[in-house]
Design a protein around this motif. Structure first.
Motif, PDB file in Angstrom:
ATOM      1  N   LYS A   1       0.855  -1.182   0.000  1.00  0.00           N
ATOM      2  CA  LYS A   1       0.000   0.000   0.000  1.00  0.00           C
ATOM      3  C   LYS A   1       0.896   1.238   0.000  1.00  0.00           C
ATOM      4  O   LYS A   1       1.674   1.445   0.909  1.00  0.00           O
ATOM      5  N   SER A   2       0.738   2.031  -1.022  1.00  0.00           N
ATOM      6  CA  SER A   2       1.527   3.255  -1.149  1.00  0.00           C
ATOM      7  C   SER A   2       0.780   4.410  -0.494  1.00  0.00           C
ATOM      8  O   SER A   2      -0.433   4.551  -0.648  1.00  0.00           O
ATOM      9  N   ASP A   3       1.496   5.243   0.218  1.00  0.00           N
ATOM     10  CA  ASP A   3       0.871   6.404   0.835  1.00  0.00           C
ATOM     11  C   ASP A   3       1.202   7.680   0.075  1.00  0.00           C
ATOM     12  O   ASP A   3       0.842   8.764   0.494  1.00  0.00           O
ATOM     13  N   ARG A   4       1.889   7.529  -1.050  1.00  0.00           N
ATOM     14  CA  ARG A   4       2.225   8.705  -1.849  1.00  0.00           C
ATOM     15  C   ARG A   4       1.196   8.917  -2.947  1.00  0.00           C
ATOM     16  O   ARG A   4       0.665   7.977  -3.505  1.00  0.00           O
ATOM     17  N   GLN A   5       0.949  10.169  -3.277  1.00  0.00           N
ATOM     18  CA  GLN A   5       0.013  10.506  -4.331  1.00  0.00           C
ATOM     19  C   GLN A   5       0.634  10.181  -5.685  1.00  0.00           C
ATOM     20  O   GLN A   5       1.818  10.440  -5.909  1.00  0.00           O
TER      21      GLN A   5
END
Length: 54
Positions: free
Chosen positions: A20-24
């Motif tokens: 899961k990436s937390d970057r836009q």
């Protein structure tokens, strides 16, 4: 590193499924010497508003 230890001993498909990436996300659009960097949502909104020829 702590994050790497979570994935130790797991196959690549399992890692990708649980990552899961937390970057836009961004999209880079370029034409010749010009370019623009758009947030993914903004790019989709711009694209949706374009005529079919585009």
């Amino acid at each position: 590193m702590e994050e790497g230890n979570r994935y130790s001993g797991k196959s690549m498909p399992a890692v990708i499924k649980n990552y899961k990436s937390d970057r836009q996300k961004s999209v880079i659009v370029y034409s010749g010497q010009y370019f623009g960097v758009f947030p993914f949502i903004e790019f989709i909104q711009l694209y949706a508003g374009c005529p079919i020829e585009v």
